[in-house]
Enzyme design. Structure first.
Site, PDB file in Angstrom:
ATOM      1  N   ILE A 194       0.828  -1.209   0.000  1.00 46.49           N
ATOM      2  CA  ILE A 194       0.000   0.000   0.000  1.00 46.49           C
ATOM      3  C   ILE A 194       0.862   1.259   0.000  1.00 46.49           C
ATOM      4  O   ILE A 194       0.579   2.217  -0.706  1.00 46.49           O
ATOM      5  CB  ILE A 194      -0.956  -0.005   1.207  1.00 46.49           C
ATOM      6  N   ASP A 201      14.447   3.638  11.328  1.00 43.34           N
ATOM      7  CA  ASP A 201      13.494   3.159  12.326  1.00 43.34           C
ATOM      8  C   ASP A 201      12.790   4.373  12.910  1.00 43.34           C
ATOM      9  O   ASP A 201      13.351   5.096  13.729  1.00 43.34           O
ATOM     10  CB  ASP A 201      14.235   2.389  13.416  1.00 43.34           C
ATOM     11  N   SER A 234      -5.384   3.148   9.162  1.00 44.28           N
ATOM     12  CA  SER A 234      -5.886   2.290  10.231  1.00 44.28           C
ATOM     13  C   SER A 234      -6.262   0.934   9.638  1.00 44.28           C
ATOM     14  O   SER A 234      -5.629   0.465   8.686  1.00 44.28           O
ATOM     15  CB  SER A 234      -7.093   2.959  10.910  1.00 44.28           C
ATOM     16  N   SER A 235      -7.283   0.302  10.169  1.00 47.17           N
ATOM     17  CA  SER A 235      -7.736  -1.000   9.675  1.00 47.17           C
ATOM     18  C   SER A 235      -9.211  -1.172   9.985  1.00 47.17           C
ATOM     19  O   SER A 235      -9.682  -0.763  11.054  1.00 47.17           O
ATOM     20  CB  SER A 235      -6.950  -2.126  10.333  1.00 47.17           C
ATOM     21  N   TYR A 243      -3.352  -5.803  17.127  1.00 47.79           N
ATOM     22  CA  TYR A 243      -3.341  -4.987  15.906  1.00 47.79           C
ATOM     23  C   TYR A 243      -4.543  -4.047  15.880  1.00 47.79           C
ATOM     24  O   TYR A 243      -4.401  -2.838  15.657  1.00 47.79           O
ATOM     25  CB  TYR A 243      -3.343  -5.903  14.687  1.00 47.79           C
ATOM     26  N   LYS A 290      -4.641   0.155  16.103  1.00 46.30           N
ATOM     27  CA  LYS A 290      -5.255   0.990  15.067  1.00 46.30           C
ATOM     28  C   LYS A 290      -6.373   1.854  15.647  1.00 46.30           C
ATOM     29  O   LYS A 290      -6.616   2.972  15.183  1.00 46.30           O
ATOM     30  CB  LYS A 290      -5.790   0.103  13.939  1.00 46.30           C
TER      31      LYS A 290
END
Length: 295
Positions: free
Chosen positions: A31, A80, A166-167, A180, A184
């Site tokens: 993505i 990083d 986000s998700s 996870y 998010k």
């Protein structure tokens, strides 16, 4: 993608990001790389931020592609972004190699996209403190740390754009996403806070993609994929179409519907970054085919 496969796409918009600078994390692949291509096609210079030495060839190749295809400045930066040294390296490299703003004569970061993430899909009882610290360091602290470093270089006329990735798992409560999905959810809350704090500099919005044909999805726990597939009968845009790739068809037949292409997610980010989106901030925009519908 099969040579005879053609996915319908929308022609790139006018180069309304001409001369702007975009910093994109997780941009060497998937993505993030698709977002870099979308913004570069619209004239934006791109800082391709990535984490590991293994991604050096991918990032270098993408930078060369963007420069050749769109005549923009594109630089790969391995860093990083959870560390002070890492974000300083990103800013120093960008300041040293990116063109200055034509109006102010100073270095300016016009677009910041937080795409990098560490995926974690395990049952509740398998979550542990070490994994929690790793996931939240990258998915939550990383965006905070980099945004802090970039803040002095954002525009002062509200023309800046920050987009957090986000998700959909955070919204619909997908199984196995305790860490996870939680991270998010924190990013979505941060989006709303930054929209107020940075209002004079940039809009801050968030998108929540569903499953997308990336390495993260390909390597995901099969149980997590199956849990997500339970939603496919209710996802309006999940049915396969004749232009879908062979890989997409394979996964679609296994899990009852197709997932997104990275370019489709990038297109929504591109929409948010456009000048026409200037009156939108603090929003969570659906980017998951209707698995969760924005309200």
């Amino acid at each position: 993608m099969a040579s005879n496969t053609k996915i319908p796409t929308i022609a790139p918009s006018a180069r309304h990001h001409e001369g702007k600078v975009a910093i994109i994390t997780g941009a060497s692949r998937s993505i993030g790389a698709a977002i870099a291509r979308n913004l570069a096609a619209k004239g934006s210079n791109v800082v391709i931020v990535y984490l590991t030495e293994n991604s050096d060839p991918l990032a270098a190749k993408l930078a060369e592609e963007l420069t050749s295809a769109h005549g923009v400045v594109a630089i790969p930066v391995r860093a990083d972004f959870t560390t002070a040294e890492g974000v300083q390296k990103i800013v120093t490299e960008a300041k040293g190699k990116m063109p200055v703003n034509t109006k102010t004569g100073k270095f300016q970061v016009d677009i910041l996209v937080h795409s990098a993430a560490l995926f974690h899909a395990m049952p509740l009882e398998a979550c542990n403190l070490e994994d929690f610290q790793k996931v939240y360091a990258i998915n939550v602290w990383g965006p905070i740390n980099l945004t802090q470093a970039v803040k002095p270089y954002l525009p002062t006329d509200r023309s800046g754009r920050i987009v957090n990735i986000s998700s959909v798992g955070s919204k619909v409560g997908l199984q196995y996403l305790t860490l996870y999905g939680g991270s998010k959810g924190a990013l979505e809350a941060m989006t709303r806070t930054w929209a107020r704090e940075l209002a004079e500099q940039a809009t801050v919005n968030c998108i929540n993609p569903g499953s997308t044909m990336t390495d993260m999805y390909r390597d995901a726990n099969p149980a997590a994929k199956q849990a997500n597939a339970l939603f496919n009968p209710l996802v309006p845009l999940s049915p396969l179409r004749e232009w879908d790739t062979e890989e997409q068809r394979k996964f679609g037949e296994m899990y009852g519907g197709r997932v997104a292409y990275p370019e489709e997610i990038a297109g929504i980010v591109g929409m948010i970054c456009s000048p026409e989106s200037a009156w939108m901030t603090g929003s969570l925009i659906s980017a998951n085919g209707g698995q969760w519908m924005s309200s």
